[in-house]
Design a protein around this motif. Sequence first.
Motif, mmCIF file in Angstrom:
data_model
loop_
_atom_site.group_PDB
_atom_site.id
_atom_site.type_symbol
_atom_site.label_atom_id
_atom_site.label_comp_id
_atom_site.label_asym_id
_atom_site.label_seq_id
_atom_site.Cartn_x
_atom_site.Cartn_y
_atom_site.Cartn_z
ATOM 1 N N SER A 26 0.819 -1.198 0.000
ATOM 2 C CA SER A 26 0.000 0.000 0.000
ATOM 3 C C SER A 26 0.851 1.245 0.000
ATOM 4 O O SER A 26 2.016 1.223 0.350
ATOM 5 C CB SER A 26 -0.915 -0.003 1.221
ATOM 6 N N LEU A 27 0.248 2.332 -0.376
ATOM 7 C CA LEU A 27 0.922 3.606 -0.400
ATOM 8 C C LEU A 27 0.967 4.246 0.972
ATOM 9 O O LEU A 27 0.166 3.959 1.831
ATOM 10 C CB LEU A 27 0.172 4.562 -1.338
ATOM 11 N N ALA A 28 1.899 5.149 1.109
ATOM 12 C CA ALA A 28 1.978 5.911 2.351
ATOM 13 C C ALA A 28 0.965 7.037 2.315
ATOM 14 O O ALA A 28 1.282 8.209 2.394
ATOM 15 C CB ALA A 28 3.380 6.486 2.515
ATOM 16 N N GLN A 29 -0.285 6.669 2.198
ATOM 17 C CA GLN A 29 -1.355 7.646 2.132
ATOM 18 C C GLN A 29 -2.471 7.214 3.052
ATOM 19 O O GLN A 29 -2.670 6.035 3.298
ATOM 20 C CB GLN A 29 -1.885 7.739 0.700
ATOM 21 N N GLY A 30 -3.209 8.203 3.532
ATOM 22 C CA GLY A 30 -4.319 7.898 4.409
ATOM 23 C C GLY A 30 -5.469 7.275 3.650
ATOM 24 O O GLY A 30 -5.456 7.181 2.433
ATOM 25 N N PHE A 46 6.219 14.767 2.880
ATOM 26 C CA PHE A 46 5.513 14.968 4.141
ATOM 27 C C PHE A 46 6.097 14.014 5.173
ATOM 28 O O PHE A 46 6.345 12.844 4.885
ATOM 29 C CB PHE A 46 4.018 14.689 3.971
ATOM 30 N N VAL A 47 6.322 14.523 6.361
ATOM 31 C CA VAL A 47 6.826 13.711 7.460
ATOM 32 C C VAL A 47 5.826 13.789 8.600
ATOM 33 O O VAL A 47 5.603 14.867 9.155
ATOM 34 C CB VAL A 47 8.216 14.189 7.932
ATOM 35 N N GLY A 48 5.209 12.661 8.929
ATOM 36 C CA GLY A 48 4.280 12.623 10.051
ATOM 37 C C GLY A 48 5.056 12.546 11.348
ATOM 38 O O GLY A 48 5.432 13.556 11.931
ATOM 39 N N ASP A 49 5.335 11.336 11.792
ATOM 40 C CA ASP A 49 6.169 11.109 12.972
ATOM 41 C C ASP A 49 7.621 11.003 12.512
ATOM 42 O O ASP A 49 7.966 10.086 11.772
ATOM 43 C CB ASP A 49 5.731 9.810 13.657
ATOM 44 N N ALA A 54 7.192 4.947 8.311
ATOM 45 C CA ALA A 54 5.907 4.520 7.737
ATOM 46 C C ALA A 54 4.953 5.691 7.574
ATOM 47 O O ALA A 54 4.007 5.615 6.782
ATOM 48 C CB ALA A 54 5.274 3.443 8.617
ATOM 49 N N THR A 55 5.176 6.780 8.309
ATOM 50 C CA THR A 55 4.282 7.942 8.252
ATOM 51 C C THR A 55 4.788 9.017 7.291
ATOM 52 O O THR A 55 4.186 10.082 7.195
ATOM 53 C CB THR A 55 4.107 8.567 9.646
ATOM 54 N N TRP A 56 5.888 8.741 6.619
ATOM 55 C CA TRP A 56 6.422 9.724 5.682
ATOM 56 C C TRP A 56 5.795 9.520 4.309
ATOM 57 O O TRP A 56 5.297 8.446 3.983
ATOM 58 C CB TRP A 56 7.948 9.586 5.572
ATOM 59 N N ARG A 57 5.836 10.564 3.508
ATOM 60 C CA ARG A 57 5.221 10.514 2.182
ATOM 61 C C ARG A 57 6.119 11.202 1.165
ATOM 62 O O ARG A 57 6.517 12.349 1.352
ATOM 63 C CB ARG A 57 3.852 11.186 2.241
ATOM 64 N N LEU A 58 6.432 10.497 0.090
ATOM 65 C CA LEU A 58 7.270 11.047 -0.965
ATOM 66 C C LEU A 58 6.434 11.867 -1.950
ATOM 67 O O LEU A 58 5.245 11.596 -2.149
ATOM 68 C CB LEU A 58 7.983 9.916 -1.705
ATOM 69 N N PRO A 59 7.037 12.858 -2.591
ATOM 70 C CA PRO A 59 6.287 13.718 -3.511
ATOM 71 C C PRO A 59 5.567 12.961 -4.628
ATOM 72 O O PRO A 59 4.447 13.320 -5.000
ATOM 73 C CB PRO A 59 7.367 14.641 -4.084
ATOM 74 N N THR A 105 3.523 -1.337 5.511
ATOM 75 C CA THR A 105 2.138 -0.923 5.293
ATOM 76 C C THR A 105 2.010 0.301 4.404
ATOM 77 O O THR A 105 0.917 0.636 3.974
ATOM 78 C CB THR A 105 1.455 -0.617 6.641
ATOM 79 N N THR A 106 3.121 0.974 4.140
ATOM 80 C CA THR A 106 3.123 2.147 3.270
ATOM 81 C C THR A 106 4.342 2.063 2.361
ATOM 82 O O THR A 106 5.235 1.238 2.556
ATOM 83 C CB THR A 106 3.193 3.462 4.075
#
Length: 286
Positions: A26-30, A46-49, A54-59, A105-106
């Motif tokens: 799965s993608l690192a998306q909600g 985007f960096v969550g924690d 696992a909470t980061w998101r690439l452009p 998971t992401t």
Amino acid sequence: MKPMTKLALPALAVAGGILVAVAGTSLAQGDSGTRAETAAPVAKAFVGDPEDPATWRLPVETFAPTKAQTRMVGATRDELIDACMDGKGFPEWTPAPDLPDLGGTTLTDWRYGIHDAQDAQAHGYHPDPAAQKAYDDALARDKSGDTDRAVLRSCVDQADGGVPRLAVSPLVNQIGGYSYQTAREAPEVQKAFQQWSECMKTKGFAYAQPMDAAEDSRFLTADEATELEKATAVADVACRDKVHVEKTWFDAEARIQEQEISKSRAALDEQLAGIKTAVAKARALD
């Protein structure tokens, strides 16, 4: 997500840094499944924690379907295919079962390697046995391919006409693969690798780069994690944390992706519009 029949259900996994369609990832998306409709999305990292990759998101994830979109479109397509198969005299046909996440998971969860000390202690570089079993059991339940392949293909094609399949585009794959490999060679990433290697030596393990440990043939060929593998993985995570391997690599990759996205923004926006079209058609039939 589903294998054969879920032709419209790609999410992103990492294979040599390339983003490929693989069931069960799965993608690192909600799971909101929505994006702003009134303005072009901003393709930024985007960096969550900060402590949890696992909470980061690439452009580049901006231009790929979210997990929720993938599920919804896939479920709608399954219904269309199921009705078509029933109409063609194959009422026993059922869609493939959803596959649980395995090995992250992401997109960014295991993209740069393992990062959870407890998981390393318990499973080394192997996935959780319970997760592996759930994945294998779901695969075993898949009987979607046990039918007339020509008829199934015709029904899939018919579903394509009603709700277009969602797919990770070749361009998105290209950017993801290029950024992953190129970031590995960035000076700051190479410095982090060297620091990691030196840290590992102090713990009794000789590896040049972080990925070398996970790809140790002694671990890859084992059915389950040995004590040596677990000890190596624990040391690996500790050294990664000490020299910030994941964040350094992520930052370098995100920077490269932003540059590559700017070169192909019109094509990427067009692909994103295609995703929105498929989602809108699926919602209309829901």
